[in-house]
Design an enzyme around this catalytic site. Sequence first.
Site, PDB file in Angstrom:
ATOM      1  N   ASP A  72     -80.118  15.520 -10.761  1.00 23.44           N
ATOM      2  CA  ASP A  72     -79.020  14.566 -10.463  1.00 23.44           C
ATOM      3  C   ASP A  72     -79.425  12.713  -9.862  1.00 23.44           C
ATOM      4  OD1 ASP A  72     -77.421  16.396 -10.614  1.00 23.44           O
ATOM      5  OD2 ASP A  72     -76.753  16.473  -7.930  1.00 23.44           O
TER       6      ASP A  72
HETATM    7  N1  URA Z   1     -79.071  20.651  -7.635  1.00 24.85           N
HETATM    8  C1  URA Z   1     -79.019  19.682  -7.212  1.00 24.85           C
HETATM    9  O1  URA Z   1     -77.539  19.694  -6.610  1.00 24.85           O
HETATM   10  N2  URA Z   1     -79.129  18.374  -8.198  1.00 24.85           N
HETATM   11  C2  URA Z   1     -80.124  18.147  -8.674  1.00 24.85           C
HETATM   12  O2  URA Z   1     -80.189  16.918  -8.920  1.00 24.85           O
HETATM   13  C3  URA Z   1     -80.617  19.694  -8.763  1.00 24.85           C
HETATM   14  C4  URA Z   1     -80.536  20.739  -8.111  1.00 24.85           C
END
Ligand code: URA
Length: 238
Positions: free
Chosen positions: A107
């Site tokens: 993310d």
């Molecule tokens: N899980 C998440 O919620 N976000 C990420 O970036 C990676 C794994």
Amino acid sequence: MAKKLDLERILSKQGFGTRKQCRIMIINEEITVNGEMCDDPDTELSLENLKFTVKNEPWDYREKSYLMLHKPSNYECSHKTQHHPTIYSLLPHPLVERGVQCIGRLDEDTTGLILISDDGQFIHKMSSPKHKVPKVYEVTCKHPVLQANIHALLNGIKLVDEDQTIAALAVEQVSEHVIHMTLAEGKYHQVKRMIAAISNRVEGLKRIQIGELKLPDNLAVGEWRWLSANDMARLSPS
Ligand code: URA
């Protein structure tokens, strides 16, 4: 016999432009090969241990590229981003020209270890759910994480829109608010959804390990480096 290729084609395949652009750079004396200036685009070269410079920038020939990046926050893992700069802007331009892809997206607010390659087979192997390459996340939570929460994460949690319960492979309590959580899958927002399911909230998320490969302490945020043979072995333990 060692494979040979002409300089113009080598540079183009390494991501330095079209064959015509590379030909012009060579004729303009902007390229050295193994320490010597080379102005003939048709020079046939062995690819083994080939080192060149392009406009004084050193570059080792690599048939395929395998690298790790320490992703900063506020960068997006796609080539065409919407709100933030792309992680690919942190890499040398020739690599982007070669079409490198990240393996599993993080993310925009997640930091940490991300693998990048232009080897389709490697990308497929590392991201395929069949291979279940474990990933370790350092998760900072808004509320204290209780023993009961850790048991719930290990026993499996039913997430909205998922048929099966999902369990963490391991959870280690680092401090009252911080855990290290190991996951076998890479489902959409998986960490944040699992933490929300235990009535908590992720305030900071960093991927610190993929397979047996740890994010090196000396790789600063925003920096990248090539994967060594040792790193590669850590990604696919026998
Ligand atoms: N899980 C998440 O919620 N976000 C990420 O970036 C990676 C794994």
